[in-house]
Every structure is written in C-alpha cells, then in structure tokens.
Design a protein around this motif. Structure first.
Motif, PDB file in Angstrom:
ATOM      1  N   LEU A 133      13.039   1.089   4.707  1.00  0.00           N
ATOM      2  CA  LEU A 133      14.072   2.298   4.487  1.00  0.00           C
ATOM      3  C   LEU A 133      13.830   3.165   2.857  1.00  0.00           C
ATOM      4  N   ALA A 134      13.396   2.504   2.129  1.00  0.00           N
ATOM      5  CA  ALA A 134      13.158   3.303   1.080  1.00  0.00           C
ATOM      6  C   ALA A 134      11.945   4.062   1.078  1.00  0.00           C
ATOM      7  N   ALA A 135      10.907   3.719   1.711  1.00  0.00           N
ATOM      8  CA  ALA A 135       9.808   4.503   2.101  1.00  0.00           C
ATOM      9  C   ALA A 135      10.198   5.449   3.000  1.00  0.00           C
ATOM     10  N   VAL A 136      10.905   5.332   3.891  1.00  0.00           N
ATOM     11  CA  VAL A 136      11.175   6.628   4.921  1.00  0.00           C
ATOM     12  C   VAL A 136      12.208   7.412   4.144  1.00  0.00           C
ATOM     13  N   VAL A 137      13.166   7.215   3.241  1.00  0.00           N
ATOM     14  CA  VAL A 137      13.812   8.189   2.583  1.00  0.00           C
ATOM     15  C   VAL A 137      13.072   8.797   1.531  1.00  0.00           C
ATOM     16  N   THR A 186       1.403   5.031   5.981  1.00  0.00           N
ATOM     17  CA  THR A 186       1.635   3.722   5.744  1.00  0.00           C
ATOM     18  C   THR A 186       3.157   3.248   6.001  1.00  0.00           C
ATOM     19  N   ALA A 187       3.778   4.351   5.478  1.00  0.00           N
ATOM     20  CA  ALA A 187       5.692   4.120   5.722  1.00  0.00           C
ATOM     21  C   ALA A 187       5.817   4.157   7.529  1.00  0.00           C
ATOM     22  N   ALA A 188       4.954   4.754   8.410  1.00  0.00           N
ATOM     23  CA  ALA A 188       5.386   4.463   9.565  1.00  0.00           C
ATOM     24  C   ALA A 188       4.739   2.935  10.074  1.00  0.00           C
ATOM     25  N   ALA A 189       3.668   2.538   9.597  1.00  0.00           N
ATOM     26  CA  ALA A 189       3.168   1.144   9.951  1.00  0.00           C
ATOM     27  C   ALA A 189       3.895   0.323   9.528  1.00  0.00           C
ATOM     28  N   THR A 190       4.772   0.567   8.449  1.00  0.00           N
ATOM     29  CA  THR A 190       5.703  -0.541   7.543  1.00  0.00           C
ATOM     30  C   THR A 190       6.918  -0.707   8.674  1.00  0.00           C
ATOM     31  N   LEU A 240      15.275  -9.027   5.411  1.00  0.00           N
ATOM     32  CA  LEU A 240      16.110  -7.838   4.914  1.00  0.00           C
ATOM     33  C   LEU A 240      15.294  -7.058   3.802  1.00  0.00           C
ATOM     34  N   HIS A 241      14.231  -8.055   3.048  1.00  0.00           N
ATOM     35  CA  HIS A 241      13.442  -7.284   2.141  1.00  0.00           C
ATOM     36  C   HIS A 241      12.519  -6.240   2.755  1.00  0.00           C
ATOM     37  N   HIS A 242      11.937  -6.740   3.768  1.00  0.00           N
ATOM     38  CA  HIS A 242      11.060  -5.910   4.550  1.00  0.00           C
ATOM     39  C   HIS A 242      11.807  -4.431   4.976  1.00  0.00           C
ATOM     40  N   THR A 243      12.935  -4.770   5.215  1.00  0.00           N
ATOM     41  CA  THR A 243      13.732  -3.715   6.213  1.00  0.00           C
ATOM     42  C   THR A 243      14.174  -2.759   4.892  1.00  0.00           C
ATOM     43  N   ILE A 290       0.969  -1.148  -0.020  1.00  0.00           N
ATOM     44  CA  ILE A 290      -0.015   0.161  -0.178  1.00  0.00           C
ATOM     45  C   ILE A 290       0.696   1.256  -0.033  1.00  0.00           C
ATOM     46  N   SER A 291       1.752   1.244   0.803  1.00  0.00           N
ATOM     47  CA  SER A 291       2.737   2.289   0.793  1.00  0.00           C
ATOM     48  C   SER A 291       3.641   2.667  -0.536  1.00  0.00           C
ATOM     49  N   ALA A 292       3.949   1.403  -1.101  1.00  0.00           N
ATOM     50  CA  ALA A 292       4.546   1.678  -2.665  1.00  0.00           C
ATOM     51  C   ALA A 292       3.507   2.200  -3.544  1.00  0.00           C
ATOM     52  N   ALA A 293       2.262   1.620  -3.501  1.00  0.00           N
ATOM     53  CA  ALA A 293       1.034   2.099  -4.445  1.00  0.00           C
ATOM     54  C   ALA A 293       0.776   3.733  -4.005  1.00  0.00           C
ATOM     55  N   LEU A 294       0.769   4.066  -2.984  1.00  0.00           N
ATOM     56  CA  LEU A 294       0.587   5.313  -2.549  1.00  0.00           C
ATOM     57  C   LEU A 294       1.580   6.316  -3.142  1.00  0.00           C
ATOM     58  N   ALA A 295       3.120   5.778  -2.867  1.00  0.00           N
ATOM     59  CA  ALA A 295       4.164   6.482  -3.501  1.00  0.00           C
ATOM     60  C   ALA A 295       4.333   6.671  -4.931  1.00  0.00           C
TER      61      ALA A 295
END
Length: 100
Positions: A83-87, A53-57, A76-79, A6-11
């Motif tokens: 990190l990509a969402a936060v950046v 959603t990035a905060a939830a991730t 590691l993938h989830h991390t 969801i975070s990736a779709a929103l971005a």
C-alpha cells in the motif's frame, strides 16, 4: 520478499535523486530549459522501474492472502508495504514524475 525491498530501494533512490536535482536551482532550471539532462532521465527511470516492482509487490500480496503464505503478521506487513508503494507511486504519477 525481495520484490518489496527492490521497490523500496528504487523509491529511496528516486527521492534522493530528486533531492539532488532540487538542491541546485540553477542546474534544475538549466536542465529544464535546455532539455533533459542524464540525471533527470535517470531519476524518472527510477520512478518508472519502481512502478513495475510495486505492481509485482501488489501481485505478491494478493497471492499471499489467497494461498495463506506466512503468518498473519507477515501478510499484514507485506500488505502495508504494498500500500505504501502504491500510494507513493500515485503521488509520483499525479505530478508526472515518470517516463511513461
């Protein structure tokens, strides 16, 4: 797992909306000078929702490491996604592209 999708779709939707806004310079100038258009508000709302959603991730990532969920590769993938969402949202915040 759905949180980061969801975070990736929103971005992605935010980036697409921003590209649509910048594709027509006259319309962009008009919306800035005459007030916020519905498209501008929608694009900014998408980035604000992506923050949530990035905060939830990120919270899910911390929980995954503490509780040992999934395999090491999965964590590691989830991390990396977190990190990509936060950046991404850090850059959005620097340029004040949110409603907050």
């Amino acid at each position: 797992m759905a949180k980061y999708r969801i975070s990736a779709a929103l971005a992605t939707a935010f980036t697409t909306g921003l590209a649509v806004l910048f594709s027509d310079g006259n319309r962009l100038q008009e919306s800035i000078l005459l007030g916020r258009s519905p498209l501008v508000i929608t694009v900014l709302a998408l980035s604000t929702a992506a923050m949530v959603t990035a905060a939830a991730t990120a919270t899910g990532t911390v929980a995954a490491w503490r509780r040992g969920w999934w395999t090491l590769t999965g964590r590691l993938h989830h991390t990396a996604v977190s990190l990509a969402a936060v950046v991404f949202l850090g850059v959005v915040s620097v340029y004040h592209l949110t409603l907050v």
